[in-house]
Motif scaffolding. Structure first.
Motif, PDB file in Angstrom:
ATOM      1  N   GLU A   5      52.662 -30.843  58.325  1.00 33.35           N
ATOM      2  CA  GLU A   5      52.950 -31.723  57.186  1.00 33.35           C
ATOM      3  C   GLU A   5      51.768 -31.787  56.230  1.00 33.35           C
ATOM      4  N   GLN A   6      50.545 -31.835  56.770  1.00 33.83           N
ATOM      5  CA  GLN A   6      49.346 -31.874  55.922  1.00 33.83           C
ATOM      6  C   GLN A   6      49.187 -30.579  55.133  1.00 33.83           C
ATOM      7  N   LEU A   7      49.494 -29.456  55.760  1.00 33.26           N
ATOM      8  CA  LEU A   7      49.383 -28.162  55.075  1.00 33.26           C
ATOM      9  C   LEU A   7      50.387 -28.062  53.931  1.00 33.26           C
ATOM     10  N   TYR A   8      51.625 -28.452  54.191  1.00 38.40           N
ATOM     11  CA  TYR A   8      52.630 -28.421  53.129  1.00 38.40           C
ATOM     12  C   TYR A   8      52.280 -29.430  52.025  1.00 38.40           C
ATOM     13  N   ALA A   9      51.704 -30.562  52.401  1.00 36.89           N
ATOM     14  CA  ALA A   9      51.293 -31.558  51.404  1.00 36.89           C
ATOM     15  C   ALA A   9      50.168 -31.006  50.526  1.00 36.89           C
ATOM     16  N   LYS A  10      49.224 -30.277  51.117  1.00 37.10           N
ATOM     17  CA  LYS A  10      48.122 -29.674  50.350  1.00 37.10           C
ATOM     18  C   LYS A  10      48.673 -28.644  49.368  1.00 37.10           C
ATOM     19  N   ALA A  11      49.616 -27.831  49.824  1.00 41.11           N
ATOM     20  CA  ALA A  11      50.241 -26.830  48.944  1.00 41.11           C
ATOM     21  C   ALA A  11      50.959 -27.518  47.790  1.00 41.11           C
ATOM     22  N   ASP A  12      51.648 -28.611  48.096  1.00 37.63           N
ATOM     23  CA  ASP A  12      52.369 -29.346  47.063  1.00 37.63           C
ATOM     24  C   ASP A  12      51.404 -30.006  46.079  1.00 37.63           C
ATOM     25  N   TYR A  22      56.543 -22.907  41.385  1.00 38.90           N
ATOM     26  CA  TYR A  22      56.958 -22.532  42.731  1.00 38.90           C
ATOM     27  C   TYR A  22      56.466 -23.634  43.654  1.00 38.90           C
ATOM     28  N   ALA A  23      56.759 -23.558  44.943  1.00 41.30           N
ATOM     29  CA  ALA A  23      56.547 -24.679  45.862  1.00 41.30           C
ATOM     30  C   ALA A  23      55.099 -25.108  46.032  1.00 41.30           C
ATOM     31  N   GLY A  24      54.152 -24.191  45.874  1.00 44.81           N
ATOM     32  CA  GLY A  24      52.750 -24.561  46.037  1.00 44.81           C
ATOM     33  C   GLY A  24      51.886 -23.370  46.381  1.00 44.81           C
ATOM     34  N   ALA A  25      50.634 -23.670  46.736  1.00 43.05           N
ATOM     35  CA  ALA A  25      49.670 -22.607  47.013  1.00 43.05           C
ATOM     36  C   ALA A  25      48.781 -23.005  48.182  1.00 43.05           C
ATOM     37  N   LEU A  26      48.420 -22.016  48.979  1.00 43.00           N
ATOM     38  CA  LEU A  26      47.592 -22.232  50.158  1.00 43.00           C
ATOM     39  C   LEU A  26      46.415 -21.258  50.174  1.00 43.00           C
ATOM     40  N   ALA A  29      42.961 -19.461  55.061  1.00 46.37           N
ATOM     41  CA  ALA A  29      42.881 -20.123  56.373  1.00 46.37           C
ATOM     42  C   ALA A  29      44.026 -21.116  56.551  1.00 46.37           C
ATOM     43  N   GLU A  30      44.410 -21.797  55.483  1.00 47.39           N
ATOM     44  CA  GLU A  30      45.543 -22.723  55.553  1.00 47.39           C
ATOM     45  C   GLU A  30      46.833 -21.967  55.826  1.00 47.39           C
ATOM     46  N   ALA A  31      47.004 -20.841  55.158  1.00 47.19           N
ATOM     47  CA  ALA A  31      48.204 -20.024  55.348  1.00 47.19           C
ATOM     48  C   ALA A  31      48.291 -19.520  56.786  1.00 47.19           C
ATOM     49  N   PHE A  32      47.175 -19.053  57.321  1.00 47.30           N
ATOM     50  CA  PHE A  32      47.160 -18.559  58.695  1.00 47.30           C
ATOM     51  C   PHE A  32      47.523 -19.682  59.670  1.00 47.30           C
TER      52      PHE A  32
END
Length: 154
Positions: A5-12, A22-26, A29-32
């Motif tokens: 949830e934190q990773l998706y929130a950071k992307a958002d 688009y939905a966001g960016a990572l 290291a976050e993507a992995f």
């Protein structure tokens, strides 16, 4: 450890800050980490087959890596079948992390995917090799490889 949830929130958060369409960016290291936490997520490498053959590719979970060229080699001609190939490879609700060499084509792919109904299309910032250093070399400034994330060479 960061939660999914934190990773998706950071992307958002990056989506909102950058007014991304688009939905966001990572970051790499976050993507992995996201790929490890969400087995349904896919890493779509949009580089050319030649780049994979000559440079290498990321190593991620079984079935998570997908290769679909954004442009074709030689000549850099756009792949007219990109969206059709994406649709054949996964469902529109699949979380997709788009990767290229330095995060230029991946942004374009994320936009196109979002426009085609893939609402969870993310850009993987910095790309696989990252930007060039002062001597014109990649893999030294940023990117998947620079962060020492798993990959296999050519």
């Amino acid at each position: 450890m960061t939660t999914l949830e934190q990773l998706y929130a950071k992307a958002d958060e990056r989506r909102a800050q950058g007014s991304l369409n688009y939905a966001g960016a990572l970051l790499p290291a976050e993507a992995f980490e996201l790929l490890q936490l969400d087995p349904s997520a896919r890493l779509v490498d949009v580089r050319t087959r030649a780049e994979l053959d000559w440079v290498g590719r990321p190593l991620v979970g079984d079935g998570q890596y997908v290769h679909i060229e954004w442009t074709r080699y030689p000549g850099g001609v756009p792949n007219p079948d990109f969206i059709a190939q994406l649709q054949a490879a996964m469902q529109p609700g699949t979380p997709i992390l788009f990767l290229c060499r330095s995060a230029a084509r991946s942004k374009l792919a994320a936009v196109a995917a979002m426009q085609a109904g893939f609402t969870k299309a993310y850009d993987l910032l910095e790309g696989f090799e990252g930007g060039k250093d002062g001597e014109g070399h990649r893999k030294t400034v940023d990117g998947w490889c620079r962060h020492k994330l798993p990959w296999i060479g050519a």
